[in-house]
Design an enzyme around this catalytic site. Structure first.
Site, PDB file in Angstrom:
ATOM      1  N   GLY A   9      42.920 -13.979  45.261  1.00 37.85           N
ATOM      2  CA  GLY A   9      42.794 -14.407  43.861  1.00 37.85           C
ATOM      3  C   GLY A   9      42.833 -15.906  43.649  1.00 37.85           C
ATOM      4  CB  ILE A  13      35.022 -14.940  43.122  1.00 38.89           C
ATOM      5  CG1 ILE A  13      33.629 -15.319  43.649  1.00 38.89           C
ATOM      6  CG2 ILE A  13      34.930 -13.797  42.112  1.00 38.89           C
ATOM      7  CD1 ILE A  13      32.921 -14.229  44.449  1.00 38.89           C
ATOM      8  CG  LEU A  80      38.278 -11.090  44.479  1.00 43.58           C
ATOM      9  CD1 LEU A  80      38.531 -12.350  43.633  1.00 43.58           C
ATOM     10  CD2 LEU A  80      36.866 -10.600  44.248  1.00 43.58           C
ATOM     11  CB  ALA A  81      41.844 -11.136  50.375  1.00 45.78           C
ATOM     12  CB  THR A  84      33.603 -15.366  53.283  1.00 48.62           C
ATOM     13  OG1 THR A  84      34.041 -16.717  53.384  1.00 48.62           O
ATOM     14  CG2 THR A  84      34.535 -14.606  52.366  1.00 48.62           C
ATOM     15  CB  SER A 126      28.484  -9.262  50.939  1.00 45.04           C
ATOM     16  OG  SER A 126      27.488 -10.131  51.399  1.00 45.04           O
ATOM     17  CE1 TYR A 181      31.911 -11.522  54.383  1.00 42.86           C
ATOM     18  CE2 TYR A 181      29.535 -11.606  54.098  1.00 42.86           C
ATOM     19  CZ  TYR A 181      30.808 -11.616  53.560  1.00 42.86           C
ATOM     20  OH  TYR A 181      30.971 -11.707  52.198  1.00 42.86           O
ATOM     21  CE  LYS A 185      32.828  -8.192  51.393  1.00 41.60           C
ATOM     22  NZ  LYS A 185      34.172  -8.609  50.884  1.00 41.60           N
ATOM     23  CG  ASN A 210      23.341 -16.623  49.056  1.00 46.42           C
ATOM     24  OD1 ASN A 210      22.897 -15.509  49.331  1.00 46.42           O
ATOM     25  ND2 ASN A 210      23.487 -17.561  49.955  1.00 46.42           N
TER      26      ASN A 210
HETATM   27  N1  LIG Z   1      30.808 -16.463  47.383  1.00 49.08           N
HETATM   28  C1  LIG Z   1      29.780 -15.693  47.752  1.00 49.08           C
HETATM   29  O1  LIG Z   1      28.627 -16.153  47.832  1.00 49.08           O
HETATM   30  C2  LIG Z   1      29.999 -14.234  48.038  1.00 49.08           C
HETATM   31  C3  LIG Z   1      28.872 -13.424  48.255  1.00 49.08           C
HETATM   32  C4  LIG Z   1      29.061 -12.086  48.557  1.00 49.08           C
HETATM   33  C5  LIG Z   1      30.344 -11.564  48.605  1.00 49.08           C
HETATM   34  N2  LIG Z   1      31.403 -12.364  48.393  1.00 49.08           N
HETATM   35  C6  LIG Z   1      32.759 -11.772  48.517  1.00 49.08           C
HETATM   36  O2  LIG Z   1      33.560 -12.194  47.433  1.00 49.08           O
HETATM   37  C7  LIG Z   1      34.914 -12.343  47.847  1.00 49.08           C
HETATM   38  C8  LIG Z   1      35.478 -13.666  47.411  1.00 49.08           C
HETATM   39  O3  LIG Z   1      34.629 -14.692  47.825  1.00 49.08           O
HETATM   40  P1  LIG Z   1      34.857 -16.193  47.405  1.00 49.08           P
HETATM   41  O4  LIG Z   1      33.514 -16.816  47.333  1.00 49.08           O
HETATM   42  O5  LIG Z   1      35.773 -16.286  46.254  1.00 49.08           O
HETATM   43  O6  LIG Z   1      35.547 -16.731  48.729  1.00 49.08           O
HETATM   44  P2  LIG Z   1      36.751 -17.735  48.920  1.00 49.08           P
HETATM   45  O7  LIG Z   1      36.820 -18.000  50.377  1.00 49.08           O
HETATM   46  O8  LIG Z   1      36.681 -18.877  47.977  1.00 49.08           O
HETATM   47  O9  LIG Z   1      37.992 -16.845  48.476  1.00 49.08           O
HETATM   48  C9  LIG Z   1      38.590 -15.906  49.316  1.00 49.08           C
HETATM   49  C10 LIG Z   1      40.084 -16.072  49.159  1.00 49.08           C
HETATM   50  O10 LIG Z   1      40.709 -15.124  50.030  1.00 49.08           O
HETATM   51  C11 LIG Z   1      41.802 -15.766  50.647  1.00 49.08           C
HETATM   52  N3  LIG Z   1      42.059 -15.091  51.908  1.00 49.08           N
HETATM   53  C12 LIG Z   1      41.310 -15.128  53.047  1.00 49.08           C
HETATM   54  N4  LIG Z   1      41.898 -14.380  53.990  1.00 49.08           N
HETATM   55  C13 LIG Z   1      43.025 -13.871  53.446  1.00 49.08           C
HETATM   56  C14 LIG Z   1      44.063 -13.041  53.942  1.00 49.08           C
HETATM   57  N5  LIG Z   1      44.074 -12.627  55.203  1.00 49.08           N
HETATM   58  N6  LIG Z   1      45.076 -12.695  53.108  1.00 49.08           N
HETATM   59  C15 LIG Z   1      45.106 -13.159  51.832  1.00 49.08           C
HETATM   60  N7  LIG Z   1      44.148 -13.946  51.310  1.00 49.08           N
HETATM   61  C16 LIG Z   1      43.117 -14.304  52.111  1.00 49.08           C
HETATM   62  C17 LIG Z   1      41.382 -17.218  50.829  1.00 49.08           C
HETATM   63  O11 LIG Z   1      42.484 -18.087  50.934  1.00 49.08           O
HETATM   64  C18 LIG Z   1      40.569 -17.456  49.565  1.00 49.08           C
HETATM   65  O12 LIG Z   1      41.378 -18.019  48.545  1.00 49.08           O
HETATM   66  C19 LIG Z   1      34.922 -12.083  49.351  1.00 49.08           C
HETATM   67  O13 LIG Z   1      35.343 -10.747  49.552  1.00 49.08           O
HETATM   68  C20 LIG Z   1      33.479 -12.227  49.766  1.00 49.08           C
HETATM   69  O14 LIG Z   1      33.181 -11.373  50.858  1.00 49.08           O
HETATM   70  C21 LIG Z   1      31.274 -13.697  48.109  1.00 49.08           C
END
Ligand SMILES: NC(=O)c1ccc[n+]([C@@H]2O[C@H](COP(=O)([O-])OP(=O)(O)OC[C@H]3O[C@@H](n4cnc5c(N)ncnc54)[C@H](O)[C@@H]3O)[C@@H](O)[C@H]2O)c1
Length: 353
Positions: A9, A13, A80-81, A84, A126, A181, A185, A210
């Site tokens: 969180g 996102i 969300l964690a 990535t 994703s 990855y 997912k 994206n």
């Molecule tokens: N940003 C994109 O383009 C995109 C596209 C498709 C899917 N997603 C999915 O959306 C989600 C969030 O993406 P985002 O862009 O906010 O990424 P982000 O990396 O900014 O956020 C992910 C958060 O998860 C935390 N995290 C990572 N590993 C962790 C763990 N082991 N325990 C606790 N926290 C952990 C990180 O510190 C980070 O704050 C992910 O699941 C990602 O697969 C993102």
């Protein structure tokens, strides 16, 4: 009393949905390990709403789940964690699988052990679950040519000859991930669905294209190509573009994504499976050019470099999201990139610091 738990969180996102969640729910907890690849410091991100409690911890940590769930029973979990890095996942498969798959099952085991059944899970899945997706020949025959081989890429045969890529659509496109990855997912989707069905909960899944925009980590070298382009253009450099620059992507603006996730978290529907993008595909060179023009940088140049695991084209239809979530994207690539550049220039609230 309604409680919402957002794993990851404090990320890009997570921060973008935090204010709306704080208004919607009585209590919101963000569980996040402030992963050093994403967060430059171990400080609470300035973009995380003040009314959200941040619990710093790892989703793979069983003891942490025990202490958290003893005091907080979530009605809604937004998961969300994740690790990535698509390219990174090829050489660090265990780390990706551990966090994305075992992290998910640890959460579910901890909930089951305490008899806690949230009404709803939302999973940010994703586009990577589709891999190269479906392609079509000139007679309209649809096939799944699979992954581009190394020899294809080495000989600069970027496309599958005679075929045209079709946009992804969650109810028709088969899932055939071409990265570790993407495979993790997809595993998250199946695991959450199976658990939710067994325990009388629901799992609403949104497959994001994206995502880009203000708040994105500018220090994470493994994600966020639009912010990388913007930074290079700001430095007055010509942006290097991989392959022949004609790879198609669907870049969707963070505020549109935030609305989609909030809709999935609050809908009465229990079967959401939808693609979240703009529904418009743009080639990478054109995206780079928008950033170059904003900063008056020279035109981007094509390098013919490539990365194994990168798909050639990725775009989606948004009809399912409109039907299931009453959601539509509102921000064009031009407007979104302009907003991103404005944010970079003005150093506003960030998720990575
Ligand atoms: N940003 C994109 O383009 C995109 C596209 C498709 C899917 N997603 C999915 O959306 C989600 C969030 O993406 P985002 O862009 O906010 O990424 P982000 O990396 O900014 O956020 C992910 C958060 O998860 C935390 N995290 C990572 N590993 C962790 C763990 N082991 N325990 C606790 N926290 C952990 C990180 O510190 C980070 O704050 C992910 O699941 C990602 O697969 C993102």
């Amino acid at each position: 009393m309604t409680n919402c738990l957002v794993t990851g969180g404090a990320g890009f996102i997570g921060c973008a949905i935090s204010s709306a969640l704080a208004q919607q729910f009585d209590k919101v907890i963000a569980l996040d390990n402030l992963h050093p690849q994403v967060h430059k410091t171990s400080e609470r991100p300035s973009a995380l709403d003040d009314n959200v409690e941040l619990v710093v911890g790892d989703i793979t940590d069983q003891a942490l789940w025990g202490s958290l769930l003893a005091r907080f029973q979530p009605d809604v979990v937004i998961h969300l964690a994740a690790e990535t890095g698509t390219g990174q996942s090829l050489t660090e498969a265990t780390r990706h699988a551990h966090v994305n798959v075992t992290g998910t099952t640890r959460m579910l085991d901890a909930l089951a052990a305490r008899g806690i059944v949230p009404t709803r899970f939302v999973l940010s899945s994703s586009r990577a679950v589709y891999g190269e997706g479906a392609w079509c020949d000139s007679n309209g025959n649809v096939s799944y040519p699979g992954q581009r081989s190394d020899s294809m890429l080495e000989s600069q045969t970027w496309d599958f000859p005679g075929l045209q890529a079709l946009p992804f659509c969650a109810d028709t496109t088969q899932t055939k991930p071409t990265s570790i990855y993407g495979a993790t997912k997809l595993a998250q989707e199946h695991i959450l669905k199976a658990w939710a069905l067994s325990f009388g909960s629901s799992a609403n899944i949104v497959r994001l294209q994206n995502v880009y925009g203000p708040g994105q980590s500018l220090s994470n070298p493994y994600t966020g190509i639009v912010s990388l382009f913007a930074r290079l253009a700001k430095e007055g450099r010509s942006i290097p573009v991989y392959e022949d620059g004609k790879m198609l992507r669907d870049f969707v603006f963070i505020e549109d994504v935030a609305r989609a996730i909030l809709a999935a978290a609050t809908t009465v529907r229990t079967d959401v499976l939808a693609d979240i993008g703009t529904g418009v595909s743009t080639n990478i060179w054109s995206i780079a050019r928008i950033a170059a023009q904003i900063y008056g940088a020279p035109d981007p140049h094509v390098t013919s470099q490539y990365r194994n695991g990168d798909v050639r084209h990725a775009a989606c239809k948004v009809d399912l999201a409109a039907e299931q979530l009453n959601w539509k994207p509102e921000t064009s690539a031009e407007d979104g990139i302009r907003l991103l550049c404005h944010w970079i220039d003005n150093g506003n609230k960030r998720a990575d610091a």
